[in-house]
Design a protein around this motif. Structure first.
Motif, short mmCIF file in Angstrom:
data_model
loop_
_atom_site.label_atom_id
_atom_site.label_comp_id
_atom_site.label_asym_id
_atom_site.label_seq_id
_atom_site.Cartn_x
_atom_site.Cartn_y
_atom_site.Cartn_z
N SER A 19 0.84 -1.19 0.00
CA SER A 19 0.00 0.00 0.00
C SER A 19 0.87 1.24 0.00
O SER A 19 2.04 1.20 0.42
CB SER A 19 -0.94 0.01 1.22
OG SER A 19 -0.19 0.04 2.43
N ALA A 46 -7.29 9.73 -0.28
CA ALA A 46 -6.43 9.66 0.90
C ALA A 46 -6.93 10.52 2.04
O ALA A 46 -6.68 10.22 3.21
CB ALA A 46 -5.00 10.06 0.52
N THR A 49 -11.40 8.30 3.20
CA THR A 49 -11.48 6.97 2.63
C THR A 49 -12.90 6.47 2.44
O THR A 49 -13.11 5.40 1.85
CB THR A 49 -10.70 5.95 3.49
OG1 THR A 49 -11.18 6.00 4.85
CG2 THR A 49 -9.21 6.26 3.46
N ARG A 128 -3.60 -1.15 8.43
CA ARG A 128 -2.53 -0.18 8.67
C ARG A 128 -3.02 1.26 8.48
O ARG A 128 -2.43 2.21 8.98
CB ARG A 128 -1.36 -0.45 7.74
CG ARG A 128 -0.70 -1.81 7.91
CD ARG A 128 0.47 -1.97 6.95
NE ARG A 128 1.42 -0.88 7.10
CZ ARG A 128 1.96 -0.19 6.10
NH1 ARG A 128 1.65 -0.49 4.85
NH2 ARG A 128 2.82 0.77 6.33
N TRP A 129 -4.13 1.41 7.75
CA TRP A 129 -4.67 2.73 7.44
C TRP A 129 -6.04 2.95 8.10
O TRP A 129 -6.77 3.86 7.73
CB TRP A 129 -4.80 2.89 5.92
CG TRP A 129 -3.51 2.67 5.20
CD1 TRP A 129 -3.06 1.49 4.69
CD2 TRP A 129 -2.50 3.64 4.92
NE1 TRP A 129 -1.83 1.66 4.10
CE2 TRP A 129 -1.46 2.97 4.22
CE3 TRP A 129 -2.38 5.01 5.17
CZ2 TRP A 129 -0.31 3.63 3.79
CZ3 TRP A 129 -1.23 5.67 4.74
CH2 TRP A 129 -0.22 4.98 4.07
N LEU A 176 -5.02 6.75 -1.69
CA LEU A 176 -4.45 5.60 -1.00
C LEU A 176 -4.72 4.36 -1.85
O LEU A 176 -5.87 4.08 -2.19
CB LEU A 176 -5.10 5.43 0.37
CG LEU A 176 -4.81 4.11 1.11
CD1 LEU A 176 -3.34 3.95 1.42
CD2 LEU A 176 -5.66 4.01 2.38
#
Length: 208
Positions: A19, A46, A49, A128-129, A176
């Motif tokens: 990513s 980004a 989301t 992770r996001w 993203l």
């Protein structure tokens, strides 16, 4: 002259996720290093989301289900996220979705339950996001060859790609990107042998 920060590369191992945030105006190039490797792909705004890739909006906007040069990846707000600027392969899939433990067992038998799948990669990398299962939508499959038969059924057959072929996308805003370098071994989308791919991010105005 190209600086270290203007071009970034990452080799994504077979079966692995990846990513990155791609700045608006930057280019992302996905290179199929060994050929016949499907790359599952999701893209989000980004900054928000909740605005994310929409297969229905993308298909409607371009009037077809396969992606190639000039295709625009549209969001669920019907706004552009990324545009395909170069494509050495063509015919990339928008409708077959991502493999999962559930779909593997349904299609190929319960003995496949333990096999790693793209849904697992998306969930692990998305976490992770701050993304979860509810944030996963129908994805793009770069290099995957999914013909539609006369009766409307989908086939999954050998890919059109070859070693060194690439697809390049321009980010229309900061986005993203989530990638699963597909681990599927039960159908020919990866030639029954998943292999690495190369990600190259080129900053706006940089010379590769």
């Amino acid at each position: 002259m190209t600086s270290e920060t203007s071009v970034r590369t990452a080799t994504v191992a077979a079966r692995a996720p990846w990513s990155a945030v791609i700045p608006g105006g930057a280019l992302l190039t996905i290179t199929d290093l060994h050929g016949n490797q499907a790359v599952d792909f999701l893209v989000y705004d980004a900054a928000d989301t909740a605005v994310r890739y929409s297969a229905p909006d993308t298909i409607q906007a371009q009037g077809g289900i396969f992606l190639t040069t000039g295709s625009v990846l549209m969001s669920n707000e019907h706004t552009p996220l990324m545009t395909v600027t170069a494509d050495g392969c063509g015919g990339h899939d928008t409708i077959a979705g991502a493999c999962s433990k559930e779909s593997n067992t349904l299609r190929y038998g319960h003995h496949t339950w333990s096999q790693h799948a793209c849904a697992d990669n998306f969930l692990a990398e998305g976490a992770r996001w701050g993304l979860g299962k509810r944030d996963l939508v129908s994805n793009i499959n770069w290099y995957m060859n999914v013909p539609v038969e006369d009766d409307g059924t989908l086939g999954i057959v050998d890919g059109r790609s070859a070693a060194g072929l690439a697809v390049t996308l321009r980010a229309e805003r900061d986005v993203l990107v989530l990638v699963s370098n597909c681990p599927q071994i039960n159908n020919p989308c990866n030639g029954f042998d998943p292999t690495p791919v190369l990600m190259t991010v080129t900053a706006p105005g940089a010379t590769r």
